[in-house]
Design a protein around this motif. Structure first.
Motif, mmCIF file in Angstrom:
data_model
loop_
_atom_site.group_PDB
_atom_site.id
_atom_site.type_symbol
_atom_site.label_atom_id
_atom_site.label_comp_id
_atom_site.label_asym_id
_atom_site.label_seq_id
_atom_site.Cartn_x
_atom_site.Cartn_y
_atom_site.Cartn_z
ATOM 1 N N PHE A 1 0.704 -1.054 -0.130
ATOM 2 C CA PHE A 1 0.004 -0.409 -0.591
ATOM 3 C C PHE A 1 0.829 1.234 0.120
ATOM 4 O O PHE A 1 0.561 2.492 0.351
ATOM 5 N N GLY A 2 2.056 1.395 0.161
ATOM 6 C CA GLY A 2 3.112 1.892 0.019
ATOM 7 C C GLY A 2 3.419 2.692 1.040
ATOM 8 O O GLY A 2 3.535 4.335 1.522
ATOM 9 N N LEU A 3 2.892 2.030 2.606
ATOM 10 C CA LEU A 3 3.120 1.978 3.356
ATOM 11 C C LEU A 3 4.328 1.487 3.939
ATOM 12 O O LEU A 3 4.675 0.882 3.645
ATOM 13 N N HIS A 4 4.367 1.166 5.186
ATOM 14 C CA HIS A 4 5.021 0.512 6.399
ATOM 15 C C HIS A 4 4.879 -0.006 7.734
ATOM 16 O O HIS A 4 3.336 0.315 7.725
ATOM 17 N N GLY A 5 4.949 -1.151 8.578
ATOM 18 C CA GLY A 5 3.731 -1.755 9.712
ATOM 19 C C GLY A 5 3.594 -0.623 10.564
ATOM 20 O O GLY A 5 2.572 -0.930 11.475
ATOM 21 N N ARG A 6 4.391 0.563 10.787
ATOM 22 C CA ARG A 6 3.948 1.098 12.163
ATOM 23 C C ARG A 6 2.546 1.175 11.323
ATOM 24 O O ARG A 6 1.978 2.262 12.259
#
Length: 668
Positions: A404-409
């Protein structure tokens, strides 16, 4: 209450004997320490153009008035993200008498990185060695005296959850503030790095830039844009920056890597070296094994599915039972009393009927939705937060979030969105770029919050069955995945890496869980109840006067023609922009007034298929006004209106398709 940052800092600085700044990463108990030190009377402040808040408060300690600035939780003092920028800016603008650094005793080396940055700034520091109880469980025995000697600062062992050590911490801070003229630090990087820092420091010494020359030297070598701009405005700024660039090139040639990366590597190495000198070996404990199980895809994914299943089952069975219980008890014991009292005072005319809409059907709807579904969900969310499980979910879902273009945080505000979209969107401030925050905020608006969960469970699972309710969640999760992947492809840029502490699992304290639950639920009690009451009476006035059907008719082509719903149901969806659960509450109110107070009224009012489509549309379309407002504040109104238009279009499209599929295949 919010104040502009500069005025708030000036006010707290001018009205106190000392000002202390609390710093540390987001997971070391900094907020717990702030709350224990200050209690009530907290104000928030924002820097112009920045959405990350500072918490400010005052407290009394041994006849002295002390101001406390709770800096945003961050992992460094750079200018990469808003939380880091605001934390650093507050230090420079407020110039606190002492910075109190909160360290995680279970992960000392990682936490020392930012402490070394504070030491580089040359400001007075006291460190709280927090989570010392968890460290001792792991057989991590830290020699706080030796750590204090190496760093040249006072070290106090604390336990935030119990308040242990906090009086000593503040006393040390007061003592440090009184004797700050004698402060000197002896930490050094490698010889070649130190030589080059001192070379630039000597060049800067004749000038006053409002910052320690050593700190400014390091900032320039780290290619910090804010301080390059500051120096560049000076009449000799151009030549100073040229010298800094020349020294930086010498470091790069020697180490064959960029100077900012080399300095960061030196800082990490120094932190690791110090930690190894003062602590013993780590002994794995049960919570470490739990962490390993919850973060490994092989075991973590089944566990996550199991946790979600438990939450849904708890809400389905417990919530449905409570909702039916409230409805039956209200219809049997409360409704007759309210009806008789209103008829006695106001008669059976239109005014009496409108009041019955509000005080009978309206309050019943609020209770039958709010307590069974909203309150129970907030309780479970608080339990998961305090146990540390949400952090392990962040590690587990990091790879998925990158799609999604994000990271786990980002999973933490997404999960928090299941409680309420408003704090979840505010929580996207932990993400470093506007691209990430825009994608995350868009996805959060699609996550069924507790209010929309109340509609799904209170309308679909209660009257149609749990399988159709689960189907709505599956549809929403599929939409989140498709929308997230699509935005990642459309929007330029890429996601950043995941930087997060391994927060230890622990048994949550029931008192903290209850406080968190009430803090969140009181908004529903004090804000939602009046809205439901007034909304029910407005709807009642429209119904009793006959205008309800006239207002509903313009909605007919979309609501009746495309979605296959009663037009009046579409009107309740518009009202629900105030609060999403208001859609169901007003629908229940309509049903109660038209058919009486029994538990099966909605099936008399709408078909199972219509209830399914109704809940699906309500879940997807435009969030409530509070969410719209925070979207505008956090992302700008252009992005906020874009998200609103997108969700409305998506809800109408998906709702119409669902209506036709259900009708064609006779699914419900």
């Amino acid at each position: 209450m919010a104040l502009s940052c500069h005025s708030a800092l000036k006010e707290i600085k001018g009205s106190t004997d000392f000002t202390f700044a609390l710093a540390g990463n987001p997971n070391v108990g900094k907020s717990s320490i702030f709350n224990r030190l200050t209690g009530m009377g907290v104000v928030t402040a924002n820097y112009p153009g920045k959405t990350v808040e500072l918490n400010l408060a005052t407290t009394n300690f041994k006849d002295q008035r002390i101001g406390i600035i709770d800096l945003p939780g961050s992992y460094a003092l750079g200018a990469v993200s808003e939380d880091q920028w605001v934390a650093r800016r507050a230090i420079f603008d407020c110039k606190p008498d002492v910075a109190i650094m909160i360290l995680d005793a279970t992960n000392l080396a990682r936490n020392l990185y930012m402490l070394i940055q504070f030491i580089d700034l040359g400001i007075p520091i006291v460190a709280a060695l927090n989570l010392i109880d968890e460290a001792e469980k792991r057989n991590i025995l830290i020699d706080s005296g030796e750590l204090s000697r190496i760093l040249g600062i006072p070290i106090v062992k604390t336990i935030a959850t119990t308040g242990s050590g906090l009086d000593e911490l503040i006393q040390q801070a007061v003592d440090t503030a009184k004797n700050k003229t004698g402060i000197s630090y002896s930490l050094h990087y490698g010889d070649d790095i130190e030589t080059n820092i001192k070379k630039l420091e000597e060049i800067l010494m004749p000038y006053n830039f409002g910052i320690n020359p050593r700190a400014l030297s390091i900032m320039l070598l780290e290619n910090d844009s804010e301080f390059i701009e500051l120096v560049g405005k000076h009449e000799n700024g151009k030549s100073i920056i040229e010298e800094a660039n020349k020294i930086s090139r010498e470091i790069e040639e020697l180490h064959r890597e960029k100077t900012p990366l080399r300095i960061a590597r030196e800082r990490h190495g120094l932190a690791g070296s110090i930690a190894s000198q003062v602590q013993g070996d780590v002994k794995p404990i049960a919570s470490d094994k739990i962490w390993a199980y919850t973060t490994s895809p092989l075991t973590g994914i089944p566990l996550l599915i199991g946790v979600l299943a438990i939450i849904f089952s708890f809400l389905f069975y417990g919530g449905n039972w409570l909702s039916t219980f409230f409805s039956n008890q209200w219809a049997t014991y409360v409704s007759p009393v309210i009806n008789d009292a209103i008829h006695y005072v106001f008669g059976s005319g239109i005014i009496g009927k409108i009041l019955i809409w509000g005080f009978d059907a309206g309050i019943l709807a609020a209770l039958a939705v709010g307590i069974p579904y909203v309150l129970t969900f907030y309780f479970m969310l608080a339990f998961l937060e305090d146990s540390g499980y949400l952090n392990s979910v962040a590690f587990l879902t990091d790879r998925l979030m990158h799609k999604f273009g994000l990271h786990g945080r980002a999973i933490i505000p997404l999960v928090a969105g299941a409680g309420c979209n408003v704090p979840a969107i505010i929580g996207t401030r932990v993400l470093t770029t506007m691209r990430e925050r825009t994608i995350a905020s868009t996805l959060i608006t699609l996550i069924p919050c507790s209010a929309r969960t109340a509609v799904i469970l209170g309308a679909v699972s209660l009257f149609v069955g749990w399988k159709p309710a689960v189907a709505i969640y599956l549809i929403i999760f599929a939409l989140v995945f498709v929308v997230g992947a699509g935005l990642n492809k459309i929007m330029p840029g890429k996601s950043t890496g995941l930087v997060m502490e391994m927060f230890p699992f622990r048994m949550p304290m029931m008192s903290n869980i209850l406080k968190k639950t009430w803090y969140r639920f009181k908004d529903f009690v004090f804000v939602a109840f009046p809205i439901v009451l007034v909304g029910s009476m407005v709807l009642g006035g429209l119904y009793e006067s006959g205008y309800l059907w006239k207002l509903a008719s313009p909605l007919s082509p979309i609501v009746e023609g495309w979605l296959g719903l009663p037009a009046v149901a579409g009107l309740t969806l518009i009202f629900a922009v105030l609060r999403k659960e208001l859609a169901l509450q007003l629908l229940v109110t309509l049903a109660v007034v038209m058919y009486g107070g029994g538990a099966k009224d909605l099936l008399l009012f709408m078909t199972p298929a219509q209830l399914f489509v109704y809940a699906l549309v309500n879940t997807i379309y435009i969030p409530c006004v509070a969410t719209i407002a925070v979207l505008g504040r956090e992302l700008g109104w252009k992005r906020a209106f874009g998200i609103m238009a997108f969700t409305i279009t998506l809800a109408i499209l998906i709702g119409g398709i669902a209506s036709r599929i259900i009708g064609y295949y006779h699914l419900l």
